[in-house]
Design a protein around this motif. Structure first.
Motif, PDB file in Angstrom:
ATOM      1  N   ILE A 370      38.509  45.962  50.901  1.00 37.81           N
ATOM      2  CA  ILE A 370      37.409  45.063  51.263  1.00 37.81           C
ATOM      3  C   ILE A 370      36.063  45.680  50.887  1.00 37.81           C
ATOM      4  N   VAL A 371      35.886  46.956  51.171  1.00 36.30           N
ATOM      5  CA  VAL A 371      34.611  47.620  50.899  1.00 36.30           C
ATOM      6  C   VAL A 371      34.372  47.764  49.409  1.00 36.30           C
ATOM      7  N   GLU A 372      35.419  48.048  48.629  1.00 39.70           N
ATOM      8  CA  GLU A 372      35.267  48.255  47.197  1.00 39.70           C
ATOM      9  C   GLU A 372      34.883  46.966  46.470  1.00 39.70           C
ATOM     10  N   ASP A 373      35.389  45.833  46.951  1.00 47.02           N
ATOM     11  CA  ASP A 373      35.087  44.559  46.281  1.00 47.02           C
ATOM     12  C   ASP A 373      34.821  43.475  47.323  1.00 47.02           C
ATOM     13  N   PRO A 374      33.643  43.513  47.961  1.00 48.45           N
ATOM     14  CA  PRO A 374      33.353  42.523  49.011  1.00 48.45           C
ATOM     15  C   PRO A 374      33.246  41.103  48.483  1.00 48.45           C
ATOM     16  N   ASP A 375      32.893  40.937  47.179  1.00 54.50           N
ATOM     17  CA  ASP A 375      32.764  39.586  46.634  1.00 54.50           C
ATOM     18  C   ASP A 375      34.116  38.872  46.564  1.00 54.50           C
ATOM     19  N   LYS A 376      35.207  39.649  46.431  1.00 58.60           N
ATOM     20  CA  LYS A 376      36.535  39.032  46.400  1.00 58.60           C
ATOM     21  C   LYS A 376      36.863  38.347  47.719  1.00 58.60           C
ATOM     22  N   SER A 390      18.068  34.563  53.564  1.00 55.56           N
ATOM     23  CA  SER A 390      17.724  34.435  52.150  1.00 55.56           C
ATOM     24  C   SER A 390      18.530  35.441  51.341  1.00 55.56           C
ATOM     25  N   LYS A 391      18.906  35.048  50.137  1.00 57.70           N
ATOM     26  CA  LYS A 391      19.669  35.970  49.283  1.00 57.70           C
ATOM     27  C   LYS A 391      18.826  37.178  48.891  1.00 57.70           C
ATOM     28  N   PHE A 392      17.494  37.038  48.959  1.00 55.07           N
ATOM     29  CA  PHE A 392      16.616  38.149  48.598  1.00 55.07           C
ATOM     30  C   PHE A 392      16.522  39.189  49.716  1.00 55.07           C
ATOM     31  N   ASP A 393      16.991  38.828  50.916  1.00 52.30           N
ATOM     32  CA  ASP A 393      16.968  39.766  52.036  1.00 52.30           C
ATOM     33  C   ASP A 393      18.277  40.519  52.201  1.00 52.30           C
ATOM     34  N   LEU A 394      19.294  40.169  51.417  1.00 48.91           N
ATOM     35  CA  LEU A 394      20.589  40.834  51.556  1.00 48.91           C
ATOM     36  C   LEU A 394      20.491  42.277  51.077  1.00 48.91           C
ATOM     37  N   PRO A 395      21.037  43.218  51.830  1.00 47.02           N
ATOM     38  CA  PRO A 395      20.988  44.628  51.411  1.00 47.02           C
ATOM     39  C   PRO A 395      21.935  44.913  50.259  1.00 47.02           C
ATOM     40  N   ASN A 396      21.826  46.097  49.721  1.00 42.88           N
ATOM     41  CA  ASN A 396      22.659  46.522  48.595  1.00 42.88           C
ATOM     42  C   ASN A 396      24.107  46.684  49.039  1.00 42.88           C
ATOM     43  N   ARG A 397      25.023  46.150  48.251  1.00 43.56           N
ATOM     44  CA  ARG A 397      26.453  46.262  48.576  1.00 43.56           C
ATOM     45  C   ARG A 397      26.908  47.712  48.610  1.00 43.56           C
ATOM     46  N   GLU A 398      26.348  48.525  47.699  1.00 43.30           N
ATOM     47  CA  GLU A 398      26.759  49.926  47.630  1.00 43.30           C
ATOM     48  C   GLU A 398      26.403  50.678  48.905  1.00 43.30           C
ATOM     49  N   ALA A 399      25.354  50.242  49.597  1.00 36.23           N
ATOM     50  CA  ALA A 399      24.933  50.936  50.816  1.00 36.23           C
ATOM     51  C   ALA A 399      26.005  50.873  51.892  1.00 36.23           C
ATOM     52  N   TYR A 400      26.816  49.815  51.873  1.00 35.44           N
ATOM     53  CA  TYR A 400      27.836  49.675  52.912  1.00 35.44           C
ATOM     54  C   TYR A 400      29.055  50.542  52.661  1.00 35.44           C
ATOM     55  N   LYS A 401      29.228  51.011  51.434  1.00 31.92           N
ATOM     56  CA  LYS A 401      30.291  51.990  51.189  1.00 31.92           C
ATOM     57  C   LYS A 401      29.977  53.281  51.935  1.00 31.92           C
ATOM     58  N   ILE A 406      30.969  56.690  57.193  1.00 31.42           N
ATOM     59  CA  ILE A 406      30.720  57.502  58.391  1.00 31.42           C
ATOM     60  C   ILE A 406      30.859  56.690  59.678  1.00 31.42           C
ATOM     61  N   ASN A 407      31.018  55.371  59.551  1.00 28.33           N
ATOM     62  CA  ASN A 407      31.183  54.501  60.719  1.00 28.33           C
ATOM     63  C   ASN A 407      32.451  53.671  60.541  1.00 28.33           C
ATOM     64  N   PRO A 408      33.569  54.084  61.113  1.00 24.77           N
ATOM     65  CA  PRO A 408      34.813  53.327  60.963  1.00 24.77           C
ATOM     66  C   PRO A 408      34.637  51.889  61.447  1.00 24.77           C
ATOM     67  N   ILE A 409      35.242  50.956  60.752  1.00 22.42           N
ATOM     68  CA  ILE A 409      35.101  49.546  61.093  1.00 22.42           C
ATOM     69  C   ILE A 409      35.642  49.249  62.488  1.00 22.42           C
ATOM     70  N   THR A 410      36.616  50.031  62.909  1.00 22.35           N
ATOM     71  CA  THR A 410      37.221  49.797  64.229  1.00 22.35           C
ATOM     72  C   THR A 410      36.304  50.205  65.383  1.00 22.35           C
ATOM     73  N   SER A 411      35.178  50.855  65.072  1.00 22.55           N
ATOM     74  CA  SER A 411      34.250  51.263  66.130  1.00 22.55           C
ATOM     75  C   SER A 411      33.278  50.150  66.507  1.00 22.55           C
ATOM     76  N   PHE A 412      33.359  49.007  65.820  1.00 17.68           N
ATOM     77  CA  PHE A 412      32.459  47.892  66.098  1.00 17.68           C
ATOM     78  C   PHE A 412      33.201  46.750  66.790  1.00 17.68           C
ATOM     79  N   LYS A 413      32.440  45.896  67.464  1.00 18.40           N
ATOM     80  CA  LYS A 413      32.962  44.684  68.078  1.00 18.40           C
ATOM     81  C   LYS A 413      32.452  43.471  67.321  1.00 18.40           C
ATOM     82  N   LEU A 414      33.209  42.374  67.404  1.00 17.03           N
ATOM     83  CA  LEU A 414      32.748  41.129  66.821  1.00 17.03           C
ATOM     84  C   LEU A 414      31.522  40.614  67.580  1.00 17.03           C
TER      85      LEU A 414
END
Length: 472
Positions: A370-376, A390-401, A406-414
């Motif tokens: 999921i992280v490697e190809d979020p657009d899929k 706005s699409k201009f406010d979206l952060p860089n995809r690479e930043a989320y890698k 350092i923040n496992p996805i399981t450490s967050f809540k919906l």
């Protein structure tokens, strides 16, 4: 004959004395009148200061109750490295001076504050002189403050600078000056850019420190002089960091009276030619052409033009001071929008992860895909379907890698689980702040209304900033 010789000697002595006085006068250039500076910046007005305590208190309440919970829950600070403190909310407008070495940044600050020929004037010279980040702020008397003390005092809003290490704090210094202008604004003088010096030789992350000040500056003066128009790697990196802040940038061509008219036109064109690849916007920042120092302009130069340019710059500065609260509220609202988008993205990553997980799935492999190809998985496109995104406010995809590294996805809540019976839902509260509370607060300033003043003991505005170096 003796009387004639005596008379000649007296006349010669008087001539020599007059010549010596002329040389002495020539060695001390006359200073310009400062009345235009005092009038434009309204330094002589005795009008009472605007009471903004109620607005600031309300703004702190909105931030702490509606924005900060979501910011902390989804660890936004680890993505942007920008944590807002109470000191930053209540701080004065900041004016940042950037540019190559020895272009007149320190001289300009001395001129604006009238520090020339005083014990606390900033050191200037033809060689690189400023090696520290110097913060000039208001105080009851002239004194200097070490960087380690400034970082320890959270009330000054500089405590986050501790993360850049002790080497940097040794290069940070504060100067308190009892000047009326500094009651409404803070100046920051930076080390000059030296293109032939490796950045590593500074001993601290220079570009990261500059970014910290850029993110918090209300006005950014980028100063050049006619002899330093070349653009190298360090200056190019600096302009990359200024992307998105074009409305706050003012380009200054200093020491303009040192050139004849024809030379000045050529230098002005060369400056635009050098900066064009670095500032890729439809409308480039305003360029001010003058000589910002206290001495008279050189003869046979465009004195009237230089004076008008200087007054225009002072009007720009005064406008930033006058719009302090509007800019502060807009800044907090912009921060809230980024926090909201970040929370929506993390929620979408987590929901996608839960949907793809089966009893036999390897969680680490699933999320890596999921992280490697979020657009899929339409991670970012699904966020654009939300309102106020706005699409201009979206952060860089690479930043989320890096973020999820350092923040496992399981450490967050919906987001749907970030609700409580008494406190409500985090997402609803931040959306209310963005769409209603902050615009209403901004409108109350424009209409001259006084917002309700609420006690921090009741609203939870946060702990009162303390100076760890002060004895109780």
């Amino acid at each position: 004959m003796k009387r004639l010789n005596l008379l000649c000697c007296c006349v010669a002595s008087l001539l020599l004395l007059g010549t010596a006085e002329e040389v002495e006068d020539a060695s001390e250039p006359t200073k310009r009148d400062r009345s235009h500076l005092e009038n434009t910046l309204k330094l002589n007005e005795d009008k009472p200061a605007d009471d903004v305590s109620g607005v600031l208190q309300r703004l702190r309440k909105i931030y702490h109750s509606s924005i900060k919970p979501l910011e902390q829950s989804y660890r936004y600070n680890e993505l942007r490295q920008h944590e807002i403190t109470d000191g930053e909310i209540t701080s004065k407008p900041m004016v940042l001076f950037l540019g190559p070495w020895s272009v007149g940044k320190s001289s300009m600050i001395n001129y604006l504050l009238g520090l020339d020929d005083t014990p606390y004037q900033l050191y200037t010279g033809a060689e690189p002189t400023t090696s520290e980040f110097t913060v000039i702020m208001h105080g009851p008397k002239l004194k200097t403050i070490e960087g380690i003390v400034m970082a320890a005092d959270s009330a000054r809003s500089f405590s986050p600078l501790e993360k850049f290490g002790q080497n940097f704090l040794e290069k940070l210094i504060g100067i308190e000056v009892p000047h009326k202008l500094l009651e409404r604004v803070t100046f920051v003088d930076t080390p000059g850019i030296i293109e032939n010096r490796k950045q590593q030789e500074r001993g601290y992350p220079f570009n990261d420190v500059c970014q910290w000040f850029i993110d918090r500056a209300d006005l950014i003066f980028v100063v050049f002089d006619p002899t330093k128009l070349d653009v190298g790697l360090e200056l190019e990196m600096l302009f990359r960091q200024l992307k998105g802040r074009e409305s706050q940038i003012r380009i200054i061509l200093n020491k303009a009276d040192s050139l004849a008219t024809q030379e000045l036109m050529r230098v002005y064109g060369a400056l635009f030619w050098s900066l064009a690849p670095l500032i890729n916007v439809t409308e480039p920042p305003r360029v001010y052409v003058s000589s910002f120092w206290p001495h008279e302009y050189h003869p046979d130069t465009h004195k009237d033009l230089f004076l008008k340019e200087e007054i225009s710059l002072l009007e720009d500065l005064n406008q930033v001071i006058e719009n302090r609260m509007e800019n502060k509220i807009a800044f907090i609202r912009q921060h809230a929008i980024r926090v909201r988008i970040h929370a929506l993205l993390v929620d979408r990553y987590l929901q996608t992860y839960k949907d793809k997980m089966t009893f036999f799935s390897d969680g680490e492999l699933v999320f890596r895909d999921i992280v490697e190809d979020p657009d899929k998985f339409f991670i970012f496109k699904s966020i654009l379907a939300k309102t106020n995104v706005s699409k201009f406010d979206l952060p860089n995809r690479e930043a989320y890698k890096d973020f999820f590294g350092i923040n496992p996805i399981t450490s967050f809540k919906l987001l749907s689980q970030q609700c409580s019976y008494m406190g409500g839902c985090y997402l609803e509260k931040i959306e209310k702040a963005i769409t209603r509370e902050l615009p209403d607060l901004l409108g109350s300033i424009g209409l001259g209304k006084k917002p309700n003043v609420l006690s921090c003991d009741v609203t939870g505005c946060g702990e009162t900033p303390k100076n760890r170096y002060k004895k109780p």
